[in-house]
Design an enzyme around this catalytic site. Structure first.
Site, mmCIF file in Angstrom:
data_model
loop_
_atom_site.group_PDB
_atom_site.id
_atom_site.type_symbol
_atom_site.label_atom_id
_atom_site.label_comp_id
_atom_site.label_asym_id
_atom_site.label_seq_id
_atom_site.Cartn_x
_atom_site.Cartn_y
_atom_site.Cartn_z
ATOM 1 C CD GLN A 256 -3.031 -0.999 0.260
ATOM 2 O OE1 GLN A 256 -3.306 0.110 -0.209
ATOM 3 N NE2 GLN A 256 -3.705 -2.090 -0.066
ATOM 4 C CE1 TYR A 286 -8.011 -11.062 -7.752
ATOM 5 C CE2 TYR A 286 -9.692 -10.978 -6.032
ATOM 6 C CZ TYR A 286 -9.335 -11.192 -7.342
ATOM 7 O OH TYR A 286 -10.304 -11.532 -8.260
ATOM 8 C CD GLU A 307 -0.620 -11.742 -4.983
ATOM 9 O OE1 GLU A 307 -1.541 -11.116 -4.454
ATOM 10 O OE2 GLU A 307 -0.104 -11.412 -6.076
ATOM 11 C CG ASP A 350 -7.123 -5.299 -1.374
ATOM 12 O OD1 ASP A 350 -7.638 -4.533 -2.203
ATOM 13 O OD2 ASP A 350 -6.156 -4.982 -0.657
ATOM 14 C CB CYS A 377 -8.322 0.937 -5.045
ATOM 15 S SG CYS A 377 -7.892 -0.053 -6.467
HETATM 16 C C1 LIG Z 1 -4.746 -4.355 -4.444
HETATM 17 S S1 LIG Z 1 -3.469 -5.557 -4.242
HETATM 18 C C2 LIG Z 1 -3.849 -6.098 -2.613
HETATM 19 C C3 LIG Z 1 -2.778 -6.808 -1.873
HETATM 20 C C4 LIG Z 1 -2.902 -6.839 -0.360
HETATM 21 N N1 LIG Z 1 -4.259 -7.060 0.094
HETATM 22 C C5 LIG Z 1 -2.361 -5.550 0.248
HETATM 23 O O1 LIG Z 1 -3.161 -4.672 0.605
HETATM 24 O O2 LIG Z 1 -1.125 -5.423 0.347
HETATM 25 C C6 LIG Z 1 -4.023 -6.799 -5.320
HETATM 26 C C7 LIG Z 1 -3.159 -8.034 -5.404
HETATM 27 O O3 LIG Z 1 -3.823 -8.937 -6.279
HETATM 28 C C8 LIG Z 1 -2.867 -9.610 -7.073
HETATM 29 N N2 LIG Z 1 -3.611 -10.037 -8.276
HETATM 30 C C9 LIG Z 1 -4.083 -9.268 -9.279
HETATM 31 N N3 LIG Z 1 -4.806 -10.006 -10.154
HETATM 32 C C10 LIG Z 1 -4.793 -11.271 -9.687
HETATM 33 C C11 LIG Z 1 -5.375 -12.501 -10.139
HETATM 34 N N4 LIG Z 1 -6.121 -12.553 -11.236
HETATM 35 N N5 LIG Z 1 -5.158 -13.607 -9.416
HETATM 36 C C12 LIG Z 1 -4.417 -13.565 -8.287
HETATM 37 N N6 LIG Z 1 -3.858 -12.432 -7.797
HETATM 38 C C13 LIG Z 1 -4.029 -11.304 -8.493
HETATM 39 C C14 LIG Z 1 -1.754 -8.599 -7.295
HETATM 40 O O4 LIG Z 1 -0.520 -9.265 -7.558
HETATM 41 C C15 LIG Z 1 -1.754 -7.840 -5.957
HETATM 42 O O5 LIG Z 1 -0.834 -8.414 -5.059
#
Ligand SMILES: C[S@@+](CC[C@H](N)C(=O)[O-])C[C@H]1O[C@@H](n2cnc3c(N)ncnc32)[C@H](O)[C@@H]1O
Length: 421
Positions: A256, A286, A307, A350, A377
């Site tokens: 973040q 995620y 993830e 998330d 977001c």
């Molecule tokens: C908004 S971040 C949230 C991470 C964590 N909750 C944080 O706040 O640090 C979204 C995460 O989803 C992962 N991501 C995006 N698309 C994805 C998918 N289709 N499958 C698995 N992970 C995914 C990204 O690598 C990222 O780490």
């Protein structure tokens, strides 16, 4: 309408719209105007068109709004870099603007049931982070991660709005003090490292010194190559009775961006997620480097976290210190949700900006979890996902919104949903 691109005209800016625009209506259709405020009379230049709408920048303010302030991000504005679309708006009015956009997206895109449930829980205020008078309360010094690019001429800068052109910068007022202290724009020591085309990322972790990556190579704050690849982040989870939590995150990995965001989100997501549940079987989607996974596990939840990024999974496994949580590298899709989510009582998700989408939400719906905590977001993606959850028999119980990205149009929303029996 394409013949209008490049032309100038005077309009009165109307309501805010998602993306940091104000709406204006001209004979040829709707115009999305950047850098204006509702009610202002402005001269605009049409910059672009897409299908049946036009995009424009306000280039002269003829009758300013009382909410207009000198931009704290001088690089924003017509011809400037992307981002900072609301830097000309007072912080208080930015949060009113974002709240309006949240309501507009939820009621227009979420469907009537979301609108009804929203009226029951109440539209939240968009909360500021930081205390009165500190830099955070002014929305400055709030980027612990900054991405820059080197122009073909060797100047450090950022991409222009919807453009590949690099606009040279000489300062970064939104960056955390530790990034500003690196003096990336002026110190000679950096200059020979910043070759044309290089992608530069500066990181100011809460638990250590700033670091810089140029492509795959990592440098310490002294501009000397470093063999370290991870930075330490410290999250205050005392509100949950956990004290300080320590995380290791790859310099180029997701974390973040606002320095106060991890603490704020952990308190809200984990606190709301676990309230009244006893060691729930939990599916986290995620999960990144485990920001929520660690406190969920420490508080007794039996977590399986999915993830997609291998790097984030590696970081997450280090951060979990044998807490018993299972962290799986997997693309989040319907098959993964049903494979790993069987029997889940709590689902925490998330997703990235585009949201989780129909396939994933419907797969979550089939798990029949009693609670879902959705972090979003993007208010338009949130509205679509909420509409899908409500169609799966979920009821909105609580919503909170946080201004994690002052001076931009972005903000974060946390929703708690419960399964209707
Ligand atoms: C908004 S971040 C949230 C991470 C964590 N909750 C944080 O706040 O640090 C979204 C995460 O989803 C992962 N991501 C995006 N698309 C994805 C998918 N289709 N499958 C698995 N992970 C995914 C990204 O690598 C990222 O780490």
């Amino acid at each position: 309408m394409s013949e209008l691109v490049g032309s100038e005209l005077v309009i009165e800016a109307g309501k805010p719209a998602h993306g940091g625009y104000c709406l204006a209506h001209i004979d040829q259709g709707t115009v999305f105007v950047r850098f204006a405020l509702p009610g202002e009379k402005v001269r605009i230049r049409i910059t672009n068109r897409s299908k049946r709408v036009l995009f424009a920048d306000a280039i002269e303010i003829l009758e300013p709004s009382p909410d207009r302030v000198p931009s704290v991000w001088p690089a924003a504005g017509p011809g400037g870099v992307g981002g900072g679309e609301l830097a000309h708006v007072s912080l208080k009015a930015q949060r009113t603007w974002k709240r309006w956009v949240l309501q507009d997206c939820l009621t227009r895109l979420g469907g009537t049931q979301v609108a009804e449930q929203l009226s029951q829980v109440g539209l939240p205020q968009v909360q500021a982070l930081g205390s009165d008078g500190d830099e955070h309360a002014k929305g400055l010094g709030r980027r612990s991660r900054v991405e820059l690019t080197v122009s073909p001429a060797g100047q450090l800068g950022m991409h222009g709005y919807r453009s590949k052109k690099v606009i040279a910068l000489d300062s970064m007022p939104l960056a955390a003090p530790a990034i500003r202290d690196l003096e990336l724009f002026s110190r000679k020591a950096w200059r020979h490292l910043l070759k044309p085309g290089a992608r530069v990322r500066a990181v100011a972790p809460s638990g250590g010194q700033a670091m810089v990556s140029v492509g795959e190579q990592v440098y310490g704050s002294n501009a000397k190559p470093s063999s370290r690849r991870r930075v330490q982040e410290i999250v205050d989870a005392s509100g949950l009775g956990l004290g300080q939590l320590h995380y290791q995150v790859h310099v180029n990995g997701f974390w973040q961006v606002h320095p106060l965001a991890p603490t704020t989100l952990v308190r809200e997501v984990v606190g709301q997620g676990l309230a009244g549940l006893d060691n729930p079987k939990t599916l986290e989607l995620y999960s990144g480097a485990g920001l929520f996974t660690l406190p969920l596990s420490l508080l007794g939840a039996q977590v399986t976290a999915l993830e997609g990024s291998l790097q984030a999974v590696r970081d997450g496994r280090r951060n979990l210190h044998d807490q018993g949580a299972r962290l799986v590298q997997a693309n989040v899709d319907a098959a993964a949700v049903s494979q790993y989510g069987d029997g889940a009582q709590l689902v925490v998700l998330d997703p990235p900006r585009a949201g989780a989408g129909r396939e994933v939400v419907e797969a979550i719906g089939k798990l029949q979890a009693q609670r879902v905590v959705l972090v979003a977001c993007d208010p338009a993606a949130l509205a679509r996902d909420l509409g899908l959850f409500v169609a799966q028999g979920y009821q909105l119980e609580h919503m909170a919104a946080f201004d994690l990205f002052p001076h931009t149009h972005h903000f974060e929303t946390v929703c708690v949903l419960s399964k209707v029996a």
